[in-house]
Design a protein around this motif. Sequence first.
Motif, mmCIF file in Angstrom:
data_model
loop_
_atom_site.group_PDB
_atom_site.id
_atom_site.type_symbol
_atom_site.label_atom_id
_atom_site.label_comp_id
_atom_site.label_asym_id
_atom_site.label_seq_id
_atom_site.Cartn_x
_atom_site.Cartn_y
_atom_site.Cartn_z
ATOM 1 N N PRO A 90 0.820 -1.222 0.000
ATOM 2 C CA PRO A 90 0.000 0.000 0.000
ATOM 3 C C PRO A 90 0.855 1.273 0.000
ATOM 4 O O PRO A 90 1.898 1.340 0.648
ATOM 5 N N ASN A 91 0.386 2.270 -0.741
ATOM 6 C CA ASN A 91 1.032 3.578 -0.712
ATOM 7 C C ASN A 91 0.666 4.312 0.571
ATOM 8 O O ASN A 91 -0.373 4.060 1.185
ATOM 9 N N ARG A 92 1.529 5.229 0.959
ATOM 10 C CA ARG A 92 1.250 6.097 2.108
ATOM 11 C C ARG A 92 1.373 7.546 1.667
ATOM 12 O O ARG A 92 2.132 7.873 0.741
ATOM 13 N N TYR A 93 0.644 8.399 2.379
ATOM 14 C CA TYR A 93 0.643 9.816 2.044
ATOM 15 C C TYR A 93 0.704 10.642 3.320
ATOM 16 O O TYR A 93 0.360 10.169 4.405
ATOM 17 N N ARG A 94 1.131 11.894 3.162
ATOM 18 C CA ARG A 94 1.081 12.867 4.254
ATOM 19 C C ARG A 94 -0.112 13.799 4.031
ATOM 20 O O ARG A 94 -0.451 14.145 2.903
ATOM 21 N N ILE A 143 6.959 5.068 15.717
ATOM 22 C CA ILE A 143 5.841 5.984 15.487
ATOM 23 C C ILE A 143 4.666 5.201 14.911
ATOM 24 O O ILE A 143 4.843 4.142 14.309
ATOM 25 N N ASN A 144 3.476 5.729 15.111
ATOM 26 C CA ASN A 144 2.307 5.161 14.450
ATOM 27 C C ASN A 144 2.384 5.545 12.970
ATOM 28 O O ASN A 144 2.560 6.721 12.641
ATOM 29 N N PRO A 145 2.267 4.581 12.048
ATOM 30 C CA PRO A 145 2.480 4.903 10.631
ATOM 31 C C PRO A 145 1.410 5.789 10.019
ATOM 32 O O PRO A 145 1.601 6.300 8.906
ATOM 33 N N LYS A 146 0.285 6.002 10.709
ATOM 34 C CA LYS A 146 -0.751 6.884 10.186
ATOM 35 C C LYS A 146 -0.653 8.287 10.776
ATOM 36 O O LYS A 146 -0.657 9.282 10.056
ATOM 37 N N SER A 147 -0.570 8.369 12.098
ATOM 38 C CA SER A 147 -0.506 9.689 12.733
ATOM 39 C C SER A 147 0.906 10.251 12.768
ATOM 40 O O SER A 147 1.104 11.452 12.921
#
Length: 394
Positions: free
Chosen positions: A50-54, A256-260
């Motif tokens: 999955p891709n991740r974004y800021r 770190i939490n990869p979402k927040s």
Amino acid sequence: MSTQSLLTPSLVTKDTLEMLENNLVFASRVNRQYEGQFAKIGSTITVRKPNRYRIRSGPGISIQNITEPSTSITISNQKGVDFQFSSQDLTLTIEEFSDRYLKTAAAEVANVIDVDLAANFNQIFNEVGTPGTVPNNYSFLAAVGQRMDEGAVPQDGRTLVLNPAAHWALASALSVLFVRSVAEPALKGYLAAIANFEIFLDQNILVQTVGAYGGTAVVNGANQTGGSLVTNGWSASVNGLLNVGDVFTIDGVNAINPKSRNTTGALQNFVVTTTVNSDSGGNATIQMNPSITTSGAYQTVSGSPANLSRVRPIGTASTTYAQNLGFVRDCFGLVVVPIEVPMGVDFGARETYKNISIRIVRAFDINNDVTPCRLDVLYGTSTFYPELGCRLTN
């Protein structure tokens, strides 16, 4: 030719006693969705992650570069069992060929796949538990669940696979609970779904022997990033200072939490990916996963380590620990490819055992008046997504 040791007809009963067999958990709990593709495209496929974004703040557009992550799985393992019978054996001795010989051989073939899947533990960097202490109460399960929650691992479909020591210690501890749905299965040695895990016993859980590290290791140089860490302060000239699969932490470098992207308050675990040796000055460079990434969509840690921050391997040097595993399906991958059955043989077929496709071929050898039989399996395993797993060490 090796000497056979077959029972003669006068000594053989019609029934065979139960065979020895391990539980073979992993093949049924990992990702197998790519098996149908290998016959068409070759021995290796790339699997997208999955891709991740800021998140942008405010009305102004802020374009992000997309770096699509991936992993791969390669079909590289062909393993099997081989045996043969003379014509005399087949005429006078061999009864119930399938149940007595093929089934037990198939169990060995399936077991080696389970072992190879369990061996992927050494790519999992999250690790909880107390090295040297068998998990024996609910807090150990909670620690695995907490670490996976902190890493945003999905709640659905969580599996926890335990070796016999951990499984029975937990069963004993939970049997005294005043919760009937938990206590009664535990008395029978079956651990029901607890702490949001489906819990299984598997005798193929493997062990990790920690490297022969010594000294007081520290980071050598501030602001390091990436998948290599330059360190010193180790004992000098040690081969096998850290082994592949060893886990360590760095003081001041939190997960770190990869979402927040907020710190979890716990030190980030790193796993060694290449055997580490120290030089005569106690210097060593560690290849590790995850990489130290301090910003962006794929941030992994709260910040890069300060110079002289302590590097702390988990576990006592040169000591062996069992590696129980918590994970969800996409953490690991398995592909078993049906092997072509040759023509012109006495017997040839593909059979399924424990959801594993095994080719069986039997052919007559006219030169030696024997009939060799072989069972083969062709497969590959991979760690698709190490972030989705957590070790429970004992």
